[in-house]
Enzyme design. Structure first.
Site, mmCIF file in Angstrom:
data_model
loop_
_atom_site.group_PDB
_atom_site.id
_atom_site.type_symbol
_atom_site.label_atom_id
_atom_site.label_comp_id
_atom_site.label_asym_id
_atom_site.label_seq_id
_atom_site.Cartn_x
_atom_site.Cartn_y
_atom_site.Cartn_z
ATOM 1 N N CYS A 99 0.811 -1.215 0.000
ATOM 2 C CA CYS A 99 0.000 0.000 0.000
ATOM 3 C C CYS A 99 0.845 1.267 0.000
ATOM 4 O O CYS A 99 0.316 2.369 -0.106
ATOM 5 C CB CYS A 99 -0.955 -0.051 1.180
ATOM 6 S SG CYS A 99 -1.922 -1.572 1.103
ATOM 7 N N HIS A 102 -2.333 7.566 6.767
ATOM 8 C CA HIS A 102 -2.619 6.279 6.138
ATOM 9 C C HIS A 102 -4.016 5.839 6.581
ATOM 10 O O HIS A 102 -4.825 5.426 5.767
ATOM 11 C CB HIS A 102 -1.538 5.269 6.528
ATOM 12 C CG HIS A 102 -1.666 3.975 5.802
ATOM 13 N ND1 HIS A 102 -1.683 3.913 4.426
ATOM 14 C CD2 HIS A 102 -1.813 2.691 6.247
ATOM 15 C CE1 HIS A 102 -1.823 2.639 4.060
ATOM 16 N NE2 HIS A 102 -1.911 1.890 5.128
ATOM 17 N N GLU A 142 -0.625 4.907 14.288
ATOM 18 C CA GLU A 142 -0.255 6.076 13.486
ATOM 19 C C GLU A 142 -0.429 7.371 14.295
ATOM 20 O O GLU A 142 0.408 8.284 14.222
ATOM 21 C CB GLU A 142 -1.087 6.138 12.196
ATOM 22 C CG GLU A 142 -0.588 7.224 11.236
ATOM 23 C CD GLU A 142 -1.272 7.173 9.884
ATOM 24 O OE1 GLU A 142 -2.226 6.402 9.708
ATOM 25 O OE2 GLU A 142 -0.832 7.925 8.986
ATOM 26 N N LYS A 151 -9.379 8.003 3.260
ATOM 27 C CA LYS A 151 -9.852 6.629 3.009
ATOM 28 C C LYS A 151 -11.255 6.422 3.567
ATOM 29 O O LYS A 151 -11.936 5.470 3.181
ATOM 30 C CB LYS A 151 -8.887 5.616 3.625
ATOM 31 C CG LYS A 151 -7.566 5.497 2.886
ATOM 32 C CD LYS A 151 -6.733 4.351 3.422
ATOM 33 C CE LYS A 151 -5.397 4.228 2.699
ATOM 34 N NZ LYS A 151 -4.403 5.224 3.177
ATOM 35 N N HIS A 181 -9.712 2.051 0.503
ATOM 36 C CA HIS A 181 -8.261 1.904 0.459
ATOM 37 C C HIS A 181 -7.846 1.455 -0.944
ATOM 38 O O HIS A 181 -8.122 0.328 -1.339
ATOM 39 C CB HIS A 181 -7.826 0.893 1.512
ATOM 40 C CG HIS A 181 -6.349 0.812 1.722
ATOM 41 N ND1 HIS A 181 -5.451 1.504 0.936
ATOM 42 C CD2 HIS A 181 -5.614 0.128 2.632
ATOM 43 C CE1 HIS A 181 -4.221 1.233 1.348
ATOM 44 N NE2 HIS A 181 -4.297 0.403 2.374
ATOM 45 N N PHE A 240 1.833 -3.430 3.845
ATOM 46 C CA PHE A 240 2.116 -4.766 4.399
ATOM 47 C C PHE A 240 3.578 -5.088 4.114
ATOM 48 O O PHE A 240 4.081 -4.845 3.010
ATOM 49 C CB PHE A 240 1.243 -5.829 3.724
ATOM 50 C CG PHE A 240 -0.181 -5.859 4.207
ATOM 51 C CD1 PHE A 240 -0.590 -5.168 5.333
ATOM 52 C CD2 PHE A 240 -1.125 -6.622 3.526
ATOM 53 C CE1 PHE A 240 -1.906 -5.220 5.776
ATOM 54 C CE2 PHE A 240 -2.446 -6.673 3.958
ATOM 55 C CZ PHE A 240 -2.844 -5.981 5.077
#
Lengths: 415, 96
Positions: free
Chosen positions: A163, A303, A314, A335, A340, A401
């Site tokens: 991502c 994110h 985060e 998002k 996403h 990831f």
């Protein structure tokens, strides 16, 4: 090192099929999530996603070309075209040897892989793979096709970091321009993973929201009842140029890239570090590279995928890096609206951050219903409504990831 | 007797149809895969020289013919199929 500016933008998103429509959707706080139409999801745990709507590649290229591309490449070609036109590059005599393409895609041609494999397994064992199977499927082909389309002979490849992929692409393009390797790049990323293995794969990890009764409120970053991310798709393209190159051709300048950061969690394949170690480091690195201090940043496009652990770590990281200055920031997760976009997330969120600078508007984090006591209420998470604010500089985070972290700092252009 | 004559005519017509069916299916596959105009697909037209096919397009065409007409075209035969007419002739002779 040379200064690098953004001069063109293109977007294909669940909120709309141009930068204009995308931005209007963000400011209005619309959700792009709805029941899945791309395949029969009746037996899937999650039966909704944030799909690109009303898009037909054959409106943009002839059928023969369209047929040889995976959907992720359609998104690349169409967003790049918008950005190229937007930058006023059409018809210009560019030095192709000084122009490159660095594209990001976390997965590449998953649709193509899935359908070719399916046909093989349904057959009698005789391989009848299409000769375009490999060139359609590989995740670098979008960059290759863009170079062919525009005659760009400079650096050309695709970045893959899940991502974070398109942020990595933007950062590499930024670096090559500031180091003097090239003058202009088409960069960004695209992803098209709303298909059977895409949805089922993320479902199996329990990564996706399963709020099937109410898709449009399913992506709810920072809400107490967040239950996973909403799978999105689409693409975002940016034209980056050296400031000199942009000025010499009288280009309109959206923003300047001030700096960028990279880091790894070195912790777990999919879970973020609980204390936000990698996220802290990446924002520190980005700030240091940009020469800006915490007080110079007005907006962080996080994110913020709407997963229980990710959102928490985060915000911890933001507080680690910004300290007291964190209370002066606007923070939002777009998002909540787009879902996403995986490898394309960095590109479309870069566009959101750049537009926030240009328009003086912070797009909201929609779908906030219930406070989660785990978050410091002093942090302005821009819930539910866009906010007006002069944005001098914005930081855009994407994490992938594998523990890949990326952060890009955009700032208002001043001569 | 009357009956038999009718059957012979019917069979003749079916065969005729089969022949022209093959040609028209071949043409429509070429139009579809190569994105060319139907009137460009003349018997003499070469896939690569006249219809804009590259080597991968040509492989795909052969595979499409195999699928449509349910046969397997050996590589050494496939190499000789370079024009629309050659494809039609080969398939008319070999399609079941």
């Amino acid at each position: 090192m040379r200064r690098v500016v953004v001069t063109g933008l293109g977007a294909l998103t669940p909120l709309g099929n141009s930068v204009q429509e995308y931005w209007e959707g963000l400011v209005a706080g619309r959700s792009g999530a709805a029941p899945i139409t791309k395949f029969d999801a009746t037996r899937f745990r999650t039966r909704f996603a944030a799909e690109v709507k009303g898009f037909d590649p054959e409106n943009h290229m002839d059928r023969k070309e369209a047929r040889k591309m995976d959907p992720y490449t359609h998104y690349a070609m169409v967003t790049a075209e918008e950005a190229f036109r937007d930058a006023g590059l059409e018809g210009l005599a560019l030095n192709g040897e000084r122009a490159g393409v660095i594209w990001g895609s976390g997965i590449g041609g998953m649709y193509t892989v899935y359908h070719e494999f399916k046909a093989f397994f349904e057959g009698d064992g005789t391989p009848k793979f299409n000769p375009f199977f490999v060139p359609k499927m590989i995740s670098d082909i979008a960059a290759g096709l863009l170079s062919i389309r525009y005659g760009f002979h400079g650096p050309n490849y695709t970045t893959v970091s899940a991502c974070a992929s398109s942020n990595n692409a933007i950062i590499d393009a930024f670096n090559y321009i500031r180091w003097g390797v090239a003058d202009l790049f088409i960069t960004g990323g695209s992803e098209a993973a709303i298909n059977e293995p895409g949805v089922a794969g993320f479902n199996a990890m329990k990564a996706l929201s399963e709020r099937n009764d109410d898709p449009s409120t399913a992506s709810r970053p920072f809400d107490l009842d967040r239950d996973g991310f909403v799978l999105g798709e689409g693409g975002g393209a940016l034209i980056l140029e050296s400031l000199d190159h942009a000025l010499a051709r009288g280009a309109r300048i959206y923003a300047e890239i001030a700096g960028a950061g990279l880091s790894a969690d070195a912790h777990h394949i999919t879970a973020p570090h609980p204390e936000g170690l990698g996220a802290t480091l990446v924002m520190k690195n980005a700030l240091r590279d940009s020469g800006l201090g915490p007080a110079d940043i007005d907006y962080i496009n996080v994110h913020g995928t709407s997963t229980p652990l990710g959102d928490l770590s985060e915000i911890k990281a933001i507080q680690n890096v910004f300290g007291q200055d964190a209370y002066q920031l606007n923070v939002s997760s777009t998002k909540s609206m787009t879902g996403h976009l995986l490898g394309a997330a960095g590109a479309v969120e870069a566009i959101a951050s750049i537009k926030a600078i240009c328009e003086g508007i912070i797009p909201p984090t929609i779908n906030h219903f219930t406070d989660d006591p785990a978050f410091d209420p002093g942090i302005n998470l821009t819930f539910n409504q866009a906010q007006n604010r002069t944005v001098r500089a914005a930081l855009s985070n994407t994490f992938g990831f594998g523990g890949h972290n990326t952060s890009v700092v955009f700032k208002a252009y001043r001569a | 007797m009357h009956h038999l004559k009718f059957l012979v005519i019917l069979r003749f017509k079916l065969t005729q149809n089969n022949m022209s069916d093959i040609a028209s299916k071949v043409r429509s596959i070429i139009v579809d895969k190569l994105g060319v105009d139907e009137n460009e697909v003349t018997p003499e037209a070469s896939f690569t020289n006249d219809l804009g096919a590259d080597s991968l397009d040509t492989v795909e065409l052969i595979m499409e013919f195999e699928k449509e007409f349910n046969l397997s075209i050996p590589d050494d035969q496939a190499e000789n199929i370079q024009t629309v007419g050659q494809a039609i002739t080969y398939l008319e002779a070999n399609a079941k």
